[in-house]
Design a protein around this motif. Structure first.
Motif, PDB file in Angstrom:
ATOM      1  N   ALA A  94      30.307   9.137 -10.355  1.00 25.62           N
ATOM      2  CA  ALA A  94      30.558  10.586 -10.359  1.00 25.62           C
ATOM      3  C   ALA A  94      29.807  11.226  -9.190  1.00 25.62           C
ATOM      4  O   ALA A  94      28.786  10.702  -8.747  1.00 25.62           O
ATOM      5  CB  ALA A  94      30.083  11.198 -11.680  1.00 25.62           C
ATOM      6  N   PRO A  95      30.304  12.375  -8.708  1.00 26.98           N
ATOM      7  CA  PRO A  95      29.566  13.069  -7.660  1.00 26.98           C
ATOM      8  C   PRO A  95      28.303  13.705  -8.231  1.00 26.98           C
ATOM      9  O   PRO A  95      28.358  14.330  -9.292  1.00 26.98           O
ATOM     10  CB  PRO A  95      30.548  14.155  -7.207  1.00 26.98           C
ATOM     11  CG  PRO A  95      31.412  14.412  -8.416  1.00 26.98           C
ATOM     12  CD  PRO A  95      31.518  13.097  -9.127  1.00 26.98           C
ATOM     13  N   THR A  96      27.196  13.529  -7.567  1.00 23.60           N
ATOM     14  CA  THR A  96      25.956  14.192  -7.984  1.00 23.60           C
ATOM     15  C   THR A  96      25.280  14.786  -6.756  1.00 23.60           C
ATOM     16  O   THR A  96      25.215  14.155  -5.706  1.00 23.60           O
ATOM     17  CB  THR A  96      24.987  13.209  -8.691  1.00 23.60           C
ATOM     18  OG1 THR A  96      24.863  12.031  -7.910  1.00 23.60           O
ATOM     19  CG2 THR A  96      25.496  12.840 -10.082  1.00 23.60           C
ATOM     20  N   THR A 125      29.648  17.518  -2.393  1.00 28.95           N
ATOM     21  CA  THR A 125      29.356  18.549  -1.383  1.00 28.95           C
ATOM     22  C   THR A 125      27.839  18.740  -1.233  1.00 28.95           C
ATOM     23  O   THR A 125      27.347  19.013  -0.140  1.00 28.95           O
ATOM     24  CB  THR A 125      29.979  19.898  -1.831  1.00 28.95           C
ATOM     25  OG1 THR A 125      31.399  19.786  -1.816  1.00 28.95           O
ATOM     26  CG2 THR A 125      29.553  21.048  -0.943  1.00 28.95           C
ATOM     27  N   MET A 126      27.135  18.593  -2.367  1.00 31.00           N
ATOM     28  CA  MET A 126      25.682  18.849  -2.389  1.00 31.00           C
ATOM     29  C   MET A 126      24.869  17.572  -2.154  1.00 31.00           C
ATOM     30  O   MET A 126      23.666  17.550  -2.430  1.00 31.00           O
ATOM     31  CB  MET A 126      25.293  19.438  -3.752  1.00 31.00           C
ATOM     32  CG  MET A 126      26.014  20.711  -4.109  1.00 31.00           C
ATOM     33  SD  MET A 126      25.398  22.100  -3.148  1.00 31.00           S
ATOM     34  CE  MET A 126      23.866  22.416  -4.003  1.00 31.00           C
ATOM     35  N   ALA A 127      25.501  16.527  -1.639  1.00 35.81           N
ATOM     36  CA  ALA A 127      24.820  15.238  -1.469  1.00 35.81           C
ATOM     37  C   ALA A 127      23.592  15.350  -0.575  1.00 35.81           C
ATOM     38  O   ALA A 127      23.525  16.194   0.320  1.00 35.81           O
ATOM     39  CB  ALA A 127      25.792  14.220  -0.870  1.00 35.81           C
ATOM     40  N   LEU A 147      34.543  18.347  -3.554  1.00 36.86           N
ATOM     41  CA  LEU A 147      34.402  19.646  -2.891  1.00 36.86           C
ATOM     42  C   LEU A 147      34.057  20.756  -3.870  1.00 36.86           C
ATOM     43  O   LEU A 147      34.672  20.884  -4.928  1.00 36.86           O
ATOM     44  CB  LEU A 147      35.730  20.012  -2.202  1.00 36.86           C
ATOM     45  CG  LEU A 147      35.733  21.366  -1.485  1.00 36.86           C
ATOM     46  CD1 LEU A 147      34.894  21.311  -0.209  1.00 36.86           C
ATOM     47  CD2 LEU A 147      37.158  21.815  -1.165  1.00 36.86           C
ATOM     48  N   TYR A 148      33.061  21.545  -3.497  1.00 36.03           N
ATOM     49  CA  TYR A 148      32.871  22.873  -4.081  1.00 36.03           C
ATOM     50  C   TYR A 148      33.370  23.849  -3.034  1.00 36.03           C
ATOM     51  O   TYR A 148      33.019  23.723  -1.854  1.00 36.03           O
ATOM     52  CB  TYR A 148      31.385  23.142  -4.334  1.00 36.03           C
ATOM     53  CG  TYR A 148      30.791  22.444  -5.540  1.00 36.03           C
ATOM     54  CD1 TYR A 148      31.355  22.577  -6.807  1.00 36.03           C
ATOM     55  CD2 TYR A 148      29.635  21.684  -5.409  1.00 36.03           C
ATOM     56  CE1 TYR A 148      30.773  21.951  -7.912  1.00 36.03           C
ATOM     57  CE2 TYR A 148      29.051  21.063  -6.503  1.00 36.03           C
ATOM     58  CZ  TYR A 148      29.623  21.204  -7.754  1.00 36.03           C
ATOM     59  OH  TYR A 148      29.055  20.597  -8.837  1.00 36.03           O
ATOM     60  N   VAL A 149      34.185  24.812  -3.453  1.00 38.57           N
ATOM     61  CA  VAL A 149      34.690  25.787  -2.482  1.00 38.57           C
ATOM     62  C   VAL A 149      33.594  26.834  -2.242  1.00 38.57           C
ATOM     63  O   VAL A 149      33.148  27.509  -3.166  1.00 38.57           O
ATOM     64  CB  VAL A 149      35.989  26.451  -2.969  1.00 38.57           C
ATOM     65  CG1 VAL A 149      36.436  27.517  -1.974  1.00 38.57           C
ATOM     66  CG2 VAL A 149      37.077  25.395  -3.135  1.00 38.57           C
ATOM     67  N   VAL A 342      36.575   5.866 -16.302  1.00 36.21           N
ATOM     68  CA  VAL A 342      35.531   6.862 -16.578  1.00 36.21           C
ATOM     69  C   VAL A 342      34.659   7.014 -15.341  1.00 36.21           C
ATOM     70  O   VAL A 342      34.629   6.141 -14.462  1.00 36.21           O
ATOM     71  CB  VAL A 342      34.659   6.467 -17.794  1.00 36.21           C
ATOM     72  CG1 VAL A 342      35.517   6.321 -19.046  1.00 36.21           C
ATOM     73  CG2 VAL A 342      33.866   5.182 -17.522  1.00 36.21           C
ATOM     74  N   LEU A 343      33.968   8.137 -15.287  1.00 40.65           N
ATOM     75  CA  LEU A 343      32.970   8.364 -14.234  1.00 40.65           C
ATOM     76  C   LEU A 343      31.594   8.397 -14.895  1.00 40.65           C
ATOM     77  O   LEU A 343      31.466   8.830 -16.052  1.00 40.65           O
ATOM     78  CB  LEU A 343      33.206   9.706 -13.527  1.00 40.65           C
ATOM     79  CG  LEU A 343      34.283   9.771 -12.430  1.00 40.65           C
ATOM     80  CD1 LEU A 343      35.663   9.492 -12.988  1.00 40.65           C
ATOM     81  CD2 LEU A 343      34.267  11.133 -11.746  1.00 40.65           C
ATOM     82  N   ILE A 344      30.593   7.959 -14.157  1.00 36.20           N
ATOM     83  CA  ILE A 344      29.220   8.022 -14.682  1.00 36.20           C
ATOM     84  C   ILE A 344      28.335   8.795 -13.713  1.00 36.20           C
ATOM     85  O   ILE A 344      28.344   8.562 -12.513  1.00 36.20           O
ATOM     86  CB  ILE A 344      28.627   6.624 -14.952  1.00 36.20           C
ATOM     87  CG1 ILE A 344      28.751   5.687 -13.733  1.00 36.20           C
ATOM     88  CG2 ILE A 344      29.295   5.998 -16.183  1.00 36.20           C
ATOM     89  CD1 ILE A 344      27.964   4.374 -13.885  1.00 36.20           C
ATOM     90  N   GLY A 345      27.585   9.745 -14.267  1.00 35.07           N
ATOM     91  CA  GLY A 345      26.651  10.537 -13.474  1.00 35.07           C
ATOM     92  C   GLY A 345      25.224  10.121 -13.753  1.00 35.07           C
ATOM     93  O   GLY A 345      24.586   9.410 -12.969  1.00 35.07           O
TER      94      GLY A 345
HETATM   95  C1  FNR Z   1      26.098  16.383 -11.531  1.00 33.41           C
HETATM   96  N1  FNR Z   1      27.456  16.659 -11.559  1.00 33.41           N
HETATM   97  C2  FNR Z   1      28.083  17.127 -10.420  1.00 33.41           C
HETATM   98  N2  FNR Z   1      29.441  17.285 -10.395  1.00 33.41           N
HETATM   99  C3  FNR Z   1      30.068  17.684  -9.270  1.00 33.41           C
HETATM  100  O1  FNR Z   1      31.283  17.807  -9.267  1.00 33.41           O
HETATM  101  N3  FNR Z   1      29.331  17.950  -8.142  1.00 33.41           N
HETATM  102  C4  FNR Z   1      27.983  17.821  -8.098  1.00 33.41           C
HETATM  103  O2  FNR Z   1      27.360  18.068  -7.061  1.00 33.41           O
HETATM  104  C5  FNR Z   1      27.322  17.431  -9.277  1.00 33.41           C
HETATM  105  N4  FNR Z   1      25.964  17.300  -9.299  1.00 33.41           N
HETATM  106  C6  FNR Z   1      25.346  16.712 -10.380  1.00 33.41           C
HETATM  107  C7  FNR Z   1      23.989  16.411 -10.323  1.00 33.41           C
HETATM  108  C8  FNR Z   1      23.376  15.755 -11.374  1.00 33.41           C
HETATM  109  C9  FNR Z   1      21.924  15.402 -11.301  1.00 33.41           C
HETATM  110  C10 FNR Z   1      24.127  15.407 -12.531  1.00 33.41           C
HETATM  111  C11 FNR Z   1      23.499  14.681 -13.689  1.00 33.41           C
HETATM  112  C12 FNR Z   1      25.466  15.718 -12.594  1.00 33.41           C
HETATM  113  C13 FNR Z   1      28.276  16.295 -12.748  1.00 33.41           C
HETATM  114  C14 FNR Z   1      28.730  14.849 -12.664  1.00 33.41           C
HETATM  115  O3  FNR Z   1      29.667  14.650 -11.648  1.00 33.41           O
HETATM  116  C15 FNR Z   1      29.364  14.389 -13.982  1.00 33.41           C
HETATM  117  O4  FNR Z   1      30.391  15.276 -14.366  1.00 33.41           O
HETATM  118  C16 FNR Z   1      28.366  14.275 -15.137  1.00 33.41           C
HETATM  119  O5  FNR Z   1      27.146  13.765 -14.682  1.00 33.41           O
HETATM  120  C17 FNR Z   1      28.939  13.385 -16.213  1.00 33.41           C
HETATM  121  O6  FNR Z   1      28.110  13.280 -17.310  1.00 33.41           O
HETATM  122  P1  FNR Z   1      27.024  12.090 -17.491  1.00 33.41           P
HETATM  123  O7  FNR Z   1      27.670  10.802 -17.053  1.00 33.41           O
HETATM  124  O8  FNR Z   1      25.879  12.474 -16.623  1.00 33.41           O
HETATM  125  O9  FNR Z   1      26.698  12.156 -18.932  1.00 33.41           O
END
Ligand code: FNR
Length: 392
Positions: A94-96, A125-127, A147-149, A342-345
């Motif tokens: 997942a994107p974080t 976007t916030m990487a 992307l965040y707009v 699934v995606l994992i964050g």
């Molecule tokens: C996120 N998530 C997130 N999503 C997104 O679209 N852009 C982002 O920049 C971020 N940033 C972000 C930072 C951190 C620290 C976390 C934990 C999550 C949400 C992420 O993509 C995802 O939807 C969730 O993390 C899924 O839930 P789980 O797997 O963390 O339980």
């Protein structure tokens, strides 16, 4: 005794620390010990009373599995196809944002781990690392750009062009951050970007020496793709609210669809009517997600929202799910209810915080091993064959 130091080195190496974690929960505990509290809380926390974050877990626990007897499970097949190409495991990164706070290798480590597992990484976007850095560090693997707009549409255009140039295959538009969710742990901890130097943060640094050594050698303090370097310290929420555009609507989705050549994925959809509308706007895939409970507290668990969305979308788009995946059985439940992957964050954040790239790899390995056993015991050797009869 030359053997002893080698064993000791191995024991304290990232690989050794990662290998000792047998579950995602143990990676979480190791991350909690390793990174300063405000940084752990940034990853672990959720919005307001964290009701939705808990509901994500409880809703998975409420799904019941119905194993099939007397099927040959000698060959377990985890492969699936997303956006026209195969992945080895139905689990995507997942994107974080600000991933590099957990460990300076940040998104580069996550990308390498995802690619080693035969799957896809999504760069936010916030990487903490630039799009180009991640591409250069792991050029062969599949990469998506989230992307965040932003209100500055020139910046959005520049990001899209950079992502396309750097070989990002798909655009994932996140639609559940109209404004920043209120994560009260961050408020209490005074979590800011860049981190503020105070006696409290210095004390956290001294008591978390492994993390501090990495941070001092290569501080990753602000998003790397937005030109925020040198900007004044602010809370993450205020920085988000200043830069993200709260006027984004369906017209923006249509506009992005017409400008991005590759597949478009919409992330943060929780309603069947919205999912259908995404398809009408040309989305190739949807991520059913409540952002891990970090945005609207009180929202449904994503696994609760999944079946109606799958029914509404049919075979017109692919449906993925995130929010609360911690076990292989959670993946079985999501696939059975119609998610393709699934995606994992947080699972990756915990791994990264605990042991850098080795920890992120460990997160994929743990889920893969658990998924293999769960599929065998469910009597369904092919992950892609799971159907609704497997659950209730
Ligand atoms: C996120 N998530 C997130 N999503 C997104 O679209 N852009 C982002 O920049 C971020 N940033 C972000 C930072 C951190 C620290 C976390 C934990 C999550 C949400 C992420 O993509 C995802 O939807 C969730 O993390 C899924 O839930 P789980 O797997 O963390 O339980």
């Amino acid at each position: 005794l030359p053997a002893a130091p080698a064993r000791t080195r191995e024991r304290f190496s990232d690989a050794g620390r990662a290998a000792r974690c047998r579950t995602i929960a143990e990676l979480r505990a190791a991350a909690k010990r390793t990174v300063p509290k405000p940084i752990f809380d940034y990853a672990d926390g959720a919005a307001w009373d964290e009701v939705t974050a808990r509901r994500n877990r409880e809703a998975f626990e409420r799904v019941t599995l119905h194993p099939k007897a007397l099927t040959d499970v000698s060959a377990i097949d985890l492969r699936t196809t997303v956006l026209g190409a195969e992945i080895a495991l139905p689990v995507i990164g997942a994107p974080t944002g600000l991933t590099g706070l957990q460990h300076p290798d940040g998104e580069v480590a996550i990308a390498r781990a995802a690619h080693a597992a035969g799957t896809i990484t999504t760069v936010s976007t916030m990487a903490s690392c630039t799009l180009e850095e991640v591409a250069a560090a792991s050029p062969a693997g599949r990469r998506w750009f989230q992307l965040y707009v932003m209100s500055d549409r020139g910046l959005v255009d520049a990001l899209l062009a950079r992502a396309a140039d750097a070989g990002y295959e798909a655009l994932m538009l996140t639609v559940d951050v109209q404004v920043a969710g209120v994560r009260e742990r961050d408020v209490r901890n005074g979590f800011s970007v860049p981190p503020r130097l105070s006696l409290r943060t210095l004390a956290q640094g001294v008591t978390h020496p492994r993390w501090s050594a990495g941070f001092v050698a290569n501080p990753r303090m602000v998003p790397a793709n937005l030109g925020w370097e040198g900007s004044a310290t602010a809370t993450l929420a205020s920085a988000v609210n200043r830069s993200f555009d709260p006027t984004v609507t369906w017209a923006d989705l249509a506009d992005l669809r017409s400008r991005w050549r590759g597949p478009v994925i919409v992330k943060g959809v929780m309603r069947a009517d919205d999912a259908a509308r995404c398809v009408e706007h040309g989305a190739d895939a949807i991520v059913v997600s409540n952002h891990g409970g970090r945005q609207l507290d009180g929202a449904a668990a994503s696994i609760e929202a999944l079946p109606a969305i799958v029914d509404a979308v049919g075979d017109r788009a692919e449906v993925y799910l995130d929010s609360g995946i911690r076990r292989g059985t959670d993946i079985v439940k999501a696939l059975a209810l119609g998610a393709r992957a699934v995606l994992i964050g947080r699972a990756l954040m915990y791994g990264l915080g605990a042991a850098g790239e080795a920890g992120a790899r460990r997160a994929f390995t743990i889920l893969e091993q658990e998924l293999r056993v769960a599929l065998a015991l469910a009597g369904c050797p092919r992950a892609a064959d799971l159907g609704r009869d497997a659950v209730s």
